[in-house]
Design a protein around this motif. Sequence first.
Motif, short mmCIF file in Angstrom:
data_model
loop_
_atom_site.label_atom_id
_atom_site.label_comp_id
_atom_site.label_asym_id
_atom_site.label_seq_id
_atom_site.Cartn_x
_atom_site.Cartn_y
_atom_site.Cartn_z
N GLU A 61 -10.53 -5.80 23.99
CA GLU A 61 -11.03 -6.08 22.64
C GLU A 61 -12.36 -5.37 22.41
O GLU A 61 -12.58 -4.76 21.35
N GLU A 62 -13.25 -5.44 23.38
CA GLU A 62 -14.56 -4.81 23.25
C GLU A 62 -14.43 -3.28 23.17
O GLU A 62 -15.19 -2.64 22.43
N LEU A 68 -14.35 1.55 17.11
CA LEU A 68 -14.43 1.45 15.65
C LEU A 68 -15.85 1.20 15.15
O LEU A 68 -16.05 0.97 13.95
N ASN A 69 -16.83 1.25 16.06
CA ASN A 69 -18.23 0.99 15.69
C ASN A 69 -18.38 -0.34 14.95
O ASN A 69 -19.03 -0.40 13.89
N TYR A 70 -17.77 -1.38 15.49
CA TYR A 70 -17.83 -2.71 14.87
C TYR A 70 -19.30 -3.13 14.76
O TYR A 70 -20.03 -3.17 15.76
N PRO A 71 -19.77 -3.45 13.56
CA PRO A 71 -21.21 -3.68 13.35
C PRO A 71 -21.78 -4.89 14.09
O PRO A 71 -22.97 -4.90 14.40
N GLY A 126 -10.40 -8.30 13.11
CA GLY A 126 -9.10 -7.79 12.65
C GLY A 126 -9.17 -7.25 11.23
O GLY A 126 -8.60 -6.20 10.92
N GLU A 127 -9.88 -7.98 10.38
CA GLU A 127 -10.05 -7.52 8.99
C GLU A 127 -10.83 -6.21 8.95
O GLU A 127 -10.48 -5.28 8.22
N TYR A 128 -11.88 -6.13 9.75
CA TYR A 128 -12.68 -4.90 9.82
C TYR A 128 -11.83 -3.74 10.33
O TYR A 128 -11.84 -2.66 9.74
N ALA A 129 -11.09 -3.97 11.41
CA ALA A 129 -10.25 -2.92 11.99
C ALA A 129 -9.20 -2.47 10.99
O ALA A 129 -8.91 -1.27 10.86
N GLY A 130 -8.62 -3.41 10.25
CA GLY A 130 -7.62 -3.07 9.23
C GLY A 130 -8.21 -2.22 8.12
O GLY A 130 -7.61 -1.25 7.67
N SER A 131 -9.43 -2.57 7.70
CA SER A 131 -10.06 -1.78 6.63
C SER A 131 -10.44 -0.41 7.13
O SER A 131 -10.35 0.59 6.40
N GLU A 132 -10.85 -0.29 8.39
CA GLU A 132 -11.17 1.02 8.97
C GLU A 132 -9.92 1.88 9.06
O GLU A 132 -9.97 3.08 8.81
N ALA A 133 -8.80 1.27 9.43
CA ALA A 133 -7.53 2.01 9.52
C ALA A 133 -7.11 2.51 8.13
O ALA A 133 -6.65 3.64 7.99
N GLU A 134 -7.32 1.68 7.13
CA GLU A 134 -6.97 2.08 5.76
C GLU A 134 -7.85 3.25 5.31
O GLU A 134 -7.36 4.18 4.66
N LEU A 135 -9.13 3.22 5.67
CA LEU A 135 -10.03 4.31 5.30
C LEU A 135 -9.63 5.61 6.00
O LEU A 135 -9.67 6.68 5.40
N ALA A 136 -9.20 5.49 7.25
CA ALA A 136 -8.78 6.69 8.00
C ALA A 136 -7.53 7.30 7.37
O ALA A 136 -7.42 8.53 7.28
N VAL A 137 -6.61 6.47 6.93
CA VAL A 137 -5.38 6.96 6.29
C VAL A 137 -5.71 7.60 4.94
O VAL A 137 -5.19 8.64 4.58
N ALA A 138 -6.60 6.95 4.19
CA ALA A 138 -6.96 7.45 2.85
C ALA A 138 -7.78 8.73 2.95
O ALA A 138 -7.72 9.57 2.06
N GLY A 139 -8.56 8.85 4.05
CA GLY A 139 -9.45 10.01 4.19
C GLY A 139 -8.71 11.19 4.63
O GLY A 139 -8.68 12.29 4.31
#
Length: 139
Positions: A61-62, A68-71, A126-139
């Motif tokens: 997990e870590e 993903l540079n989790y803040p 999980g929410e953060y990782a999902g939003s990062e994945a969406e940004l990667a797909v959109a980018g």
Amino acid sequence: MEPIQWSRWMSVGNDALDEDHRVLIGIVNKLYDDANRRDPALIEAILDELIAYTRHHFAEEEAQMQRLNYPTFAAHKALHDNLTRQVESYRDDFRSNGGSTSGEEVFLFCSDWLGKHILKEDTRFGEYAGSEAELAVAG
């Protein structure tokens, strides 16, 4: 006192992490069994299993959090480290003197911590990782 039940609300949207959480729940739920809670040697063995599996899971997990540079990685890792130390303390107590802490107390601590941690901290990641994945797909 009830065993932990997996629910869809605990899903972090990552199959590997969700499966790890199911395994951790299974290990903690071994302490729900009355016969297991009364046997110091079994409690010690279950705690050994829990420590080994949490180390594996936390490392996975870590690693994802760092990738993903989790803040709030440092704070999340501190929660993991604190749990590991507490469970090791329980295990050491059972190892050294048969356990001055009851098996019920160990179960309640572990089930409370795990349930809250998954539902609050891990689902947030999980929410953060999902939003990062969406940004990667959109980018």
